[in-house]
Design a protein around this motif. Structure first.
Motif, PDB file in Angstrom:
ATOM      1  N   SER A 106      57.837  82.232  17.683  1.00 14.82           N
ATOM      2  CA  SER A 106      57.451  82.398  16.282  1.00 14.82           C
ATOM      3  C   SER A 106      58.392  83.333  15.540  1.00 14.82           C
ATOM      4  O   SER A 106      58.926  84.290  16.116  1.00 14.82           O
ATOM      5  N   ASN A 107      58.556  83.078  14.247  1.00 16.84           N
ATOM      6  CA  ASN A 107      59.284  83.999  13.382  1.00 16.84           C
ATOM      7  C   ASN A 107      58.516  85.297  13.158  1.00 16.84           C
ATOM      8  O   ASN A 107      59.079  86.284  12.699  1.00 16.84           O
ATOM      9  N   GLY A 108      57.215  85.297  13.441  1.00 16.76           N
ATOM     10  CA  GLY A 108      56.386  86.468  13.210  1.00 16.76           C
ATOM     11  C   GLY A 108      56.538  87.518  14.291  1.00 16.76           C
ATOM     12  O   GLY A 108      57.040  87.240  15.386  1.00 16.76           O
ATOM     13  N   PRO A 109      56.092  88.735  14.016  1.00 16.12           N
ATOM     14  CA  PRO A 109      56.168  89.805  15.022  1.00 16.12           C
ATOM     15  C   PRO A 109      55.192  89.573  16.164  1.00 16.12           C
ATOM     16  O   PRO A 109      54.190  88.863  16.021  1.00 16.12           O
ATOM     17  N   LEU A 110      55.484  90.182  17.291  1.00 16.85           N
ATOM     18  CA  LEU A 110      54.693  89.963  18.502  1.00 16.85           C
ATOM     19  C   LEU A 110      53.241  90.396  18.318  1.00 16.85           C
ATOM     20  O   LEU A 110      52.327  89.711  18.791  1.00 16.85           O
ATOM     21  N   ASN A 111      53.001  91.507  17.624  1.00 16.78           N
ATOM     22  CA  ASN A 111      51.614  91.967  17.471  1.00 16.78           C
ATOM     23  C   ASN A 111      50.789  91.003  16.630  1.00 16.78           C
ATOM     24  O   ASN A 111      49.590  90.836  16.853  1.00 16.78           O
ATOM     25  N   LYS A 112      51.423  90.326  15.691  1.00 13.60           N
ATOM     26  CA  LYS A 112      50.724  89.311  14.893  1.00 13.60           C
ATOM     27  C   LYS A 112      50.357  88.112  15.771  1.00 13.60           C
ATOM     28  O   LYS A 112      49.242  87.597  15.707  1.00 13.60           O
ATOM     29  N   MET A 113      51.313  87.655  16.582  1.00 14.90           N
ATOM     30  CA  MET A 113      51.043  86.540  17.491  1.00 14.90           C
ATOM     31  C   MET A 113      49.886  86.856  18.422  1.00 14.90           C
ATOM     32  O   MET A 113      48.957  86.058  18.585  1.00 14.90           O
ATOM     33  N   LYS A 114      49.960  88.024  19.049  1.00 12.76           N
ATOM     34  CA  LYS A 114      48.920  88.407  20.003  1.00 12.76           C
ATOM     35  C   LYS A 114      47.559  88.502  19.329  1.00 12.76           C
ATOM     36  O   LYS A 114      46.546  88.037  19.871  1.00 12.76           O
ATOM     37  N   LEU A 115      47.518  89.104  18.139  1.00 13.17           N
ATOM     38  CA  LEU A 115      46.250  89.245  17.419  1.00 13.17           C
ATOM     39  C   LEU A 115      45.637  87.882  17.133  1.00 13.17           C
ATOM     40  O   LEU A 115      44.464  87.630  17.444  1.00 13.17           O
ATOM     41  N   ASN A 116      46.415  86.990  16.544  1.00 15.16           N
ATOM     42  CA  ASN A 116      45.867  85.700  16.122  1.00 15.16           C
ATOM     43  C   ASN A 116      45.517  84.803  17.301  1.00 15.16           C
ATOM     44  O   ASN A 116      44.528  84.064  17.253  1.00 15.16           O
ATOM     45  N   LEU A 117      46.317  84.856  18.357  1.00 11.92           N
ATOM     46  CA  LEU A 117      45.984  84.062  19.544  1.00 11.92           C
ATOM     47  C   LEU A 117      44.743  84.620  20.236  1.00 11.92           C
ATOM     48  O   LEU A 117      43.914  83.848  20.747  1.00 11.92           O
ATOM     49  N   GLU A 118      44.591  85.926  20.230  1.00 11.21           N
ATOM     50  CA  GLU A 118      43.397  86.519  20.832  1.00 11.21           C
ATOM     51  C   GLU A 118      42.153  86.214  20.001  1.00 11.21           C
ATOM     52  O   GLU A 118      41.103  85.845  20.540  1.00 11.21           O
ATOM     53  N   LEU A 119      42.273  86.331  18.682  1.00 14.42           N
ATOM     54  CA  LEU A 119      41.130  86.071  17.799  1.00 14.42           C
ATOM     55  C   LEU A 119      40.649  84.628  17.911  1.00 14.42           C
ATOM     56  O   LEU A 119      39.459  84.345  17.722  1.00 14.42           O
ATOM     57  N   THR A 120      41.562  83.715  18.203  1.00 18.98           N
ATOM     58  CA  THR A 120      41.210  82.295  18.286  1.00 18.98           C
ATOM     59  C   THR A 120      40.952  81.827  19.714  1.00 18.98           C
ATOM     60  O   THR A 120      40.741  80.632  19.948  1.00 18.98           O
ATOM     61  N   GLY A 121      40.985  82.749  20.674  1.00 24.99           N
ATOM     62  CA  GLY A 121      40.693  82.389  22.056  1.00 24.99           C
ATOM     63  C   GLY A 121      41.805  81.646  22.762  1.00 24.99           C
ATOM     64  O   GLY A 121      41.570  80.994  23.792  1.00 24.99           O
ATOM     65  N   LEU A 122      43.036  81.767  22.255  1.00 29.26           N
ATOM     66  CA  LEU A 122      44.153  81.007  22.823  1.00 29.26           C
ATOM     67  C   LEU A 122      45.107  81.856  23.652  1.00 29.26           C
ATOM     68  O   LEU A 122      45.967  81.310  24.355  1.00 29.26           O
ATOM     69  N   LEU A 123      45.004  83.164  23.565  1.00 32.10           N
ATOM     70  CA  LEU A 123      46.017  84.027  24.167  1.00 32.10           C
ATOM     71  C   LEU A 123      46.167  83.798  25.668  1.00 32.10           C
ATOM     72  O   LEU A 123      47.282  83.781  26.200  1.00 32.10           O
ATOM     73  N   HIS A 124      45.050  83.575  26.368  1.00 29.89           N
ATOM     74  CA  HIS A 124      45.118  83.454  27.832  1.00 29.89           C
ATOM     75  C   HIS A 124      45.894  82.223  28.284  1.00 29.89           C
ATOM     76  O   HIS A 124      46.391  82.175  29.416  1.00 29.89           O
ATOM     77  N   TYR A 125      46.013  81.228  27.416  1.00 33.74           N
ATOM     78  CA  TYR A 125      46.746  80.018  27.802  1.00 33.74           C
ATOM     79  C   TYR A 125      48.229  80.308  28.036  1.00 33.74           C
ATOM     80  O   TYR A 125      48.889  79.605  28.808  1.00 33.74           O
ATOM     81  N   PHE A 126      48.754  81.321  27.373  1.00 30.95           N
ATOM     82  CA  PHE A 126      50.211  81.500  27.343  1.00 30.95           C
ATOM     83  C   PHE A 126      50.734  82.480  28.385  1.00 30.95           C
ATOM     84  O   PHE A 126      51.939  82.595  28.568  1.00 30.95           O
ATOM     85  N   LYS A 127      49.864  83.185  29.064  1.00 28.57           N
ATOM     86  CA  LYS A 127      50.254  84.003  30.220  1.00 28.57           C
ATOM     87  C   LYS A 127      51.457  84.885  29.924  1.00 28.57           C
ATOM     88  O   LYS A 127      52.365  85.039  30.757  1.00 28.57           O
ATOM     89  N   GLY A 128      51.478  85.453  28.739  1.00 27.54           N
ATOM     90  CA  GLY A 128      52.573  86.348  28.365  1.00 27.54           C
ATOM     91  C   GLY A 128      53.835  85.667  27.885  1.00 27.54           C
ATOM     92  O   GLY A 128      54.817  86.342  27.551  1.00 27.54           O
ATOM     93  N   ASN A 129      53.847  84.348  27.820  1.00 22.83           N
ATOM     94  CA  ASN A 129      55.041  83.617  27.385  1.00 22.83           C
ATOM     95  C   ASN A 129      55.073  83.514  25.859  1.00 22.83           C
ATOM     96  O   ASN A 129      54.917  82.443  25.270  1.00 22.83           O
ATOM     97  N   LEU A 130      55.272  84.666  25.229  1.00 24.29           N
ATOM     98  CA  LEU A 130      55.309  84.780  23.774  1.00 24.29           C
ATOM     99  C   LEU A 130      56.694  85.275  23.364  1.00 24.29           C
ATOM    100  O   LEU A 130      57.161  86.312  23.843  1.00 24.29           O
ATOM    101  N   PHE A 131      57.341  84.560  22.469  1.00 27.96           N
ATOM    102  CA  PHE A 131      58.697  84.906  22.047  1.00 27.96           C
ATOM    103  C   PHE A 131      58.736  85.081  20.529  1.00 27.96           C
ATOM    104  O   PHE A 131      58.366  84.173  19.787  1.00 27.96           O
ATOM    105  N   SER A 132      59.168  86.257  20.098  1.00 28.35           N
ATOM    106  CA  SER A 132      59.205  86.592  18.679  1.00 28.35           C
ATOM    107  C   SER A 132      60.635  86.753  18.197  1.00 28.35           C
ATOM    108  O   SER A 132      61.471  87.348  18.893  1.00 28.35           O
ATOM    109  N   ALA A 133      60.899  86.264  17.000  1.00 30.09           N
ATOM    110  CA  ALA A 133      62.217  86.446  16.396  1.00 30.09           C
ATOM    111  C   ALA A 133      62.546  87.924  16.223  1.00 30.09           C
ATOM    112  O   ALA A 133      63.722  88.311  16.218  1.00 30.09           O
TER     113      ALA A 133
END
Length: 211
Positions: A106-133
């Motif tokens: 994502s072009n967004g910052p990592l804390n934004k990604m983590k927040l939104n994925l956690e709020l929507t119940g999706l964070l656990h799917y990605f097992k830390g594989n989050l990449f921020s610009a």
């Protein structure tokens, strides 16, 4: 389709955040006299970097935005996300069915990604594989973020499929040598047709295409 890895964009593909974040941009921009609409913001700002958004608004208002613009934008948008963010319809079913590795870039910052994925119940799917610009200081439409994500996941671009919902993301994927699916909505369908990539209006359609 014999892909070995899928790279998802976050906003508008995994989480339904674009209307929320762009409305915050509109409200802030208009407080400085930009006089823009939500439709305008989605058309011009979706998938771009915040620095681009700021520059665009400064051109509209013919003056520099204050130093606290980004801080105010992050604070207000994060508050709105906590109140209103939802997962994209059908995304959990798609993630549940995937049998190959996948990640989010994502072009967004990592804390934004983590927040939104956690709020929507999706964070656990990605097992830390989050990449921020913000990690590499390269933003779409530059392809570096996708190349970085693919390399870190252990794959070549030709082995990966990118799922995007913005012109800048599609251009980044194509210029990096990736296949790309466009996830469309009412704001973007006609624009995506010019990019000559497969487009889908539902996650179910993407699931069917991947079978």
């Amino acid at each position: 389709m014999n892909y070995k890895c899928i790279i998802f964009d976050c906003d508008g593909v995994l989480v339904d955040s674009e209307t929320i974040s762009n409305q915050v941009v509109v409200d802030l921009a208009n407080s400085y006299g930009a006089n823009i609409t939500l439709e305008y913001a989605i058309q011009h700002f979706a998938g771009t970097s915040l620095s681009y958004v700021k520059s665009h608004i400064e051109e509209l208002i013919q003056q520099d935005l204050p130093d606290n613009f980004e801080k105010d934008y992050r604070r207000i948008s994060f508050e709105r996300f906590q109140q209103d963010i939802q997962p994209i319809q059908g995304i959990t079913e798609l993630l549940d069915e995937l049998t190959i590795p996948f990640c989010v870039a994502s072009n967004g910052p990592l804390n934004k990604m983590k927040l939104n994925l956690e709020l929507t119940g999706l964070l656990h799917y990605f097992k830390g594989n989050l990449f921020s610009a913000y990690e590499i200081k390269k933003w779409k439409p530059d392809p570096t973020l996708f190349l970085y994500a693919a390399k870190t996941m252990g794959f070549q671009p030709k082995d990966c499929l990118v799922i995007e919902d913005s012109i800048s993301g599609i251009k980044a994927a194509k210029s990096g040598g990736f296949d790309v699916f466009a996830f469309t909505n009412k704001h973007k369908k006609e624009v995506f047709e010019k990019e000559n990539v497969p487009s889908f209006s539902s996650m179910k359609a993407i699931r069917d295409a991947l079978k």
